[in-house]
Scaffold this motif. Structure first.
Motif, short mmCIF file in Angstrom:
data_model
loop_
_atom_site.label_atom_id
_atom_site.label_comp_id
_atom_site.label_asym_id
_atom_site.label_seq_id
_atom_site.Cartn_x
_atom_site.Cartn_y
_atom_site.Cartn_z
N ARG A 100 45.43 27.75 58.34
CA ARG A 100 44.89 26.47 59.04
C ARG A 100 44.24 26.66 60.34
O ARG A 100 43.07 26.40 60.59
CB ARG A 100 45.56 25.09 58.88
CG ARG A 100 45.69 24.48 57.52
CD ARG A 100 46.36 23.15 57.61
NE ARG A 100 47.71 23.16 58.35
CZ ARG A 100 48.72 23.14 57.73
NH1 ARG A 100 48.88 23.76 56.51
NH2 ARG A 100 49.85 23.24 58.70
N TRP A 143 46.70 17.37 53.43
CA TRP A 143 46.13 17.81 54.52
C TRP A 143 44.65 17.16 54.43
O TRP A 143 44.07 17.00 53.65
CB TRP A 143 46.07 19.05 54.67
CG TRP A 143 47.50 19.84 55.09
CD1 TRP A 143 48.42 20.15 54.13
CD2 TRP A 143 48.05 19.90 56.11
NE1 TRP A 143 49.45 20.76 54.85
CE2 TRP A 143 49.43 20.28 56.08
CE3 TRP A 143 47.48 19.40 57.15
CZ2 TRP A 143 50.23 20.35 57.10
CZ3 TRP A 143 48.35 19.57 58.40
CH2 TRP A 143 49.76 19.90 58.35
N VAL A 156 45.22 25.95 52.72
CA VAL A 156 45.70 24.53 53.53
C VAL A 156 47.18 24.22 53.68
O VAL A 156 47.70 23.60 54.63
CB VAL A 156 44.79 23.39 52.96
CG1 VAL A 156 45.53 22.91 51.72
CG2 VAL A 156 44.78 22.14 53.89
#
Length: 100
Positions: free
Chosen positions: A76, A46, A70
């Motif tokens: 997120r 990510w 994440v």
């Protein structure tokens, strides 16, 4: 076998554009940007996209990097718009300096 953990990993360049959002001369330590979005790189890691135009990998690789949030889409999404201390801006990096 495995990766030699004593070897330094060099992160790929992560600059997309210059922006006045990241004020280097603010005198408050690390410049602050805002989280705009996330995307995955070609390896599935990510990456956060920042208002200053920079990007930064946010990996969850315990015990070195503990960021379980994440991996969760909802978590997120909750971080969009939050302040983020941009390491690239703190180093004075911009598109011109990172291309060397």
């Amino acid at each position: 076998m495995g990766q030699d953990l004593l070897q330094k990993y060099v992160e790929p360049i992560s600059v997309t554009k210059a922006s006045p959002d990241c004020e280097r001369g603010a005198g408050c330590g690390r410049p602050i940007s805002r989280i705009l979005a996330f995307h995955q790189d070609e390896d599935g890691h990510w990456v956060v996209e920042l208002s200053c135009g920079h990007t930064q990998h946010l990996r969850h690789q315990p015990p070195w990097q503990a960021r379980p949030w994440v991996l969760d889409a909802e978590q997120r999404a909750q971080r969009i718009g939050q302040a983020f201390a941009c390491g690239w801006c703190a180093q004075g990096a911009d598109s011109a300096t990172l291309g060397r």
